[in-house]
Design an enzyme around this catalytic site. Structure first.
Site, PDB file in Angstrom:
ATOM      1  N   HIS A  79     -80.761 -21.922 127.330  1.00  0.00           N
ATOM      2  CA  HIS A  79     -81.373 -21.565 128.615  1.00  0.00           C
ATOM      3  C   HIS A  79     -82.629 -22.402 128.868  1.00  0.00           C
ATOM      4  O   HIS A  79     -82.892 -22.797 130.009  1.00  0.00           O
ATOM      5  CB  HIS A  79     -81.722 -20.079 128.646  1.00  0.00           C
ATOM      6  CG  HIS A  79     -80.550 -19.181 128.406  1.00  0.00           C
ATOM      7  ND1 HIS A  79     -80.686 -17.846 128.107  1.00  0.00           N
ATOM      8  CD2 HIS A  79     -79.216 -19.438 128.428  1.00  0.00           C
ATOM      9  CE1 HIS A  79     -79.487 -17.309 127.948  1.00  0.00           C
ATOM     10  NE2 HIS A  79     -78.571 -18.254 128.127  1.00  0.00           N
ATOM     11  N   HIS A 239     -73.590 -18.035 135.202  1.00  0.00           N
ATOM     12  CA  HIS A 239     -74.265 -18.109 133.909  1.00  0.00           C
ATOM     13  C   HIS A 239     -73.522 -19.053 132.976  1.00  0.00           C
ATOM     14  O   HIS A 239     -74.151 -19.792 132.203  1.00  0.00           O
ATOM     15  CB  HIS A 239     -74.403 -16.746 133.236  1.00  0.00           C
ATOM     16  CG  HIS A 239     -75.188 -16.850 131.965  1.00  0.00           C
ATOM     17  ND1 HIS A 239     -76.561 -16.972 131.945  1.00  0.00           N
ATOM     18  CD2 HIS A 239     -74.788 -16.955 130.665  1.00  0.00           C
ATOM     19  CE1 HIS A 239     -76.971 -17.120 130.712  1.00  0.00           C
ATOM     20  NE2 HIS A 239     -75.911 -17.123 129.908  1.00  0.00           N
ATOM     21  N   ASP A 243     -75.153 -22.250 131.125  1.00  0.00           N
ATOM     22  CA  ASP A 243     -74.973 -22.604 129.711  1.00  0.00           C
ATOM     23  C   ASP A 243     -74.472 -24.041 129.566  1.00  0.00           C
ATOM     24  O   ASP A 243     -74.934 -24.796 128.696  1.00  0.00           O
ATOM     25  CB  ASP A 243     -73.965 -21.659 129.050  1.00  0.00           C
ATOM     26  CG  ASP A 243     -74.562 -20.305 128.698  1.00  0.00           C
ATOM     27  OD1 ASP A 243     -75.804 -20.183 128.660  1.00  0.00           O
ATOM     28  OD2 ASP A 243     -73.779 -19.373 128.451  1.00  0.00           O
ATOM     29  N   HIS A 266     -70.029 -22.437 124.541  1.00  0.00           N
ATOM     30  CA  HIS A 266     -70.964 -23.305 123.820  1.00  0.00           C
ATOM     31  C   HIS A 266     -70.242 -24.284 122.889  1.00  0.00           C
ATOM     32  O   HIS A 266     -70.586 -25.463 122.832  1.00  0.00           O
ATOM     33  CB  HIS A 266     -71.940 -22.462 123.002  1.00  0.00           C
ATOM     34  CG  HIS A 266     -72.794 -21.558 123.837  1.00  0.00           C
ATOM     35  ND1 HIS A 266     -73.588 -22.018 124.851  1.00  0.00           N
ATOM     36  CD2 HIS A 266     -72.982 -20.208 123.786  1.00  0.00           C
ATOM     37  CE1 HIS A 266     -74.223 -20.995 125.405  1.00  0.00           C
ATOM     38  NE2 HIS A 266     -73.874 -19.896 124.780  1.00  0.00           N
TER      39      HIS A 266
END
Length: 310
Positions: A79, A239, A243, A266
């Site tokens: 973030h 969101h 990421d 991720h």
């Protein structure tokens, strides 16, 4: 000349660690041109320093974590890194007194506010961008992510696929032309999210001990539990886009090209960046005399912040 950037002055923040649940402090300081983004664990003796890079990402379970060869880690950096990407900050010293950064509100916007207070300093050295020259793709069963060449800038297109009553199928896709301003306005406030049914498992594995309705969107089997609801109707996919912005900036170089992904996370984001950097034929390093030539437009804090965040 599009110049490298750092902070104008040192600034500190204190908050809760998402996974430890402990109080965490981080100090952000200016760094010279060519430094990159460097993290230091100030709570260790001697202190341990590691550079933000794709190769130093060695754990992607519920966050992006830098881990050195001795197992020293700094978690939940994505973030912050997304905010640095929006600001065009490519040089920064970060000292933290714990194995993770403070989660703040689960989005990037608190970091943008913080750095607006510190101010941005341009350095008299050209900023370097990674321009994609040929297609790079990574897959994990049905999940995939790819980078392709483009005429300029950085276009992002991401789709998630959740079967949940609170997640409308029509709101699980988002695409935009990345710039500091578009990130700030459209993506920066999107919070991390989790399902109540997963909380017991995470706590049993010492994860998300600091998670709460103050720093995450929480869903039960039917609805969003947070009393204030969502910040965007499509906050979940945004969101995931946030990421991806952070994960793809782990080299402290903005990418020029087109990013497209389905159900990425991720691990896949990091695999894509590693794949890009693994072969010099995949990209070229470029600089620009001005943003009009094709560079990504970053935030100009004193002007844009005050109008957009007012």
């Amino acid at each position: 000349m599009v110049k490298q950037r750092t902070l104008a002055k040192t600034i500190e923040v204190t908050g809760i660690g998402l996974h430890s649940g402990a109080k965490v402090s981080a100090v952000f300081s200016p760094a010279p041109a060519g430094t990159g983004i460097v993290y230091t664990r100030g709570d260790l003796s001697p202190k341990v320093t590691m550079k933000c890079s794709a190769d130093n990402v060695r754990d992607t379970q519920l966050c992006t974590a830098l881990v050195n060869q001795d197992g020293v880690r700094i978690s939940t950096v994505e973030h912050l890194t997304a905010a640095l990407c929006a600001l065009g900050i490519d040089n920064l010293a970060v000292e933290v007194n714990a194995p993770e950064l403070p989660v703040m509100d689960g989005s990037s916007q608190p970091f943008l506010y913080l750095f607006e207070k510190a101010g941005i300093k341009e350095l008299d050295v050209p900023r370097e961008f990674l321009r994609v020259k040929r297609k790079v793709r990574v897959e994990d069963h049905e999940k995939w992510a790819e980078l392709n060449p483009s005429d300029g800038g950085f276009f992002m297109d991401l789709t998630i696929d959740f079967n949940h009553p609170a997640m409308e199928k029509s709101l699980q896709h988002f695409a935009f032309d990345f710039s500091g301003k578009s990130f700030l306005e459209q993506v920066s406030r999107a919070r991390t999210f989790c399902f109540m049914r997963d909380v017991e498992y995470m706590h049993a594995h010492h994860l998300a001990l600091g998670g709460s309705l103050e720093n995450a969107v929480v869903l039960d089997d039917y609805r969003v539990v947070n009393p204030e609801g969502l910040r965007y109707p499509d906050e979940f996919v945004k969101h995931k886009m946030l990421d991806a912005c952070g994960d793809l900036y782990m080299s402290a170089h903005s990418i020029l090209g087109s990013f497209k992904a389905y159900k990425t996370g991720h691990a896949l984001n990091n695999a894509l960046l590693r794949a890009l950097l693994s072969d010099p034929r995949n990209y070229e390093v470029v600089s620009f005399e001005n943003e009009a030539q094709g560079a990504i437009e970053c935030l100009s804090p004193r002007a844009e912040f005050k109008s957009i965040l007012a």
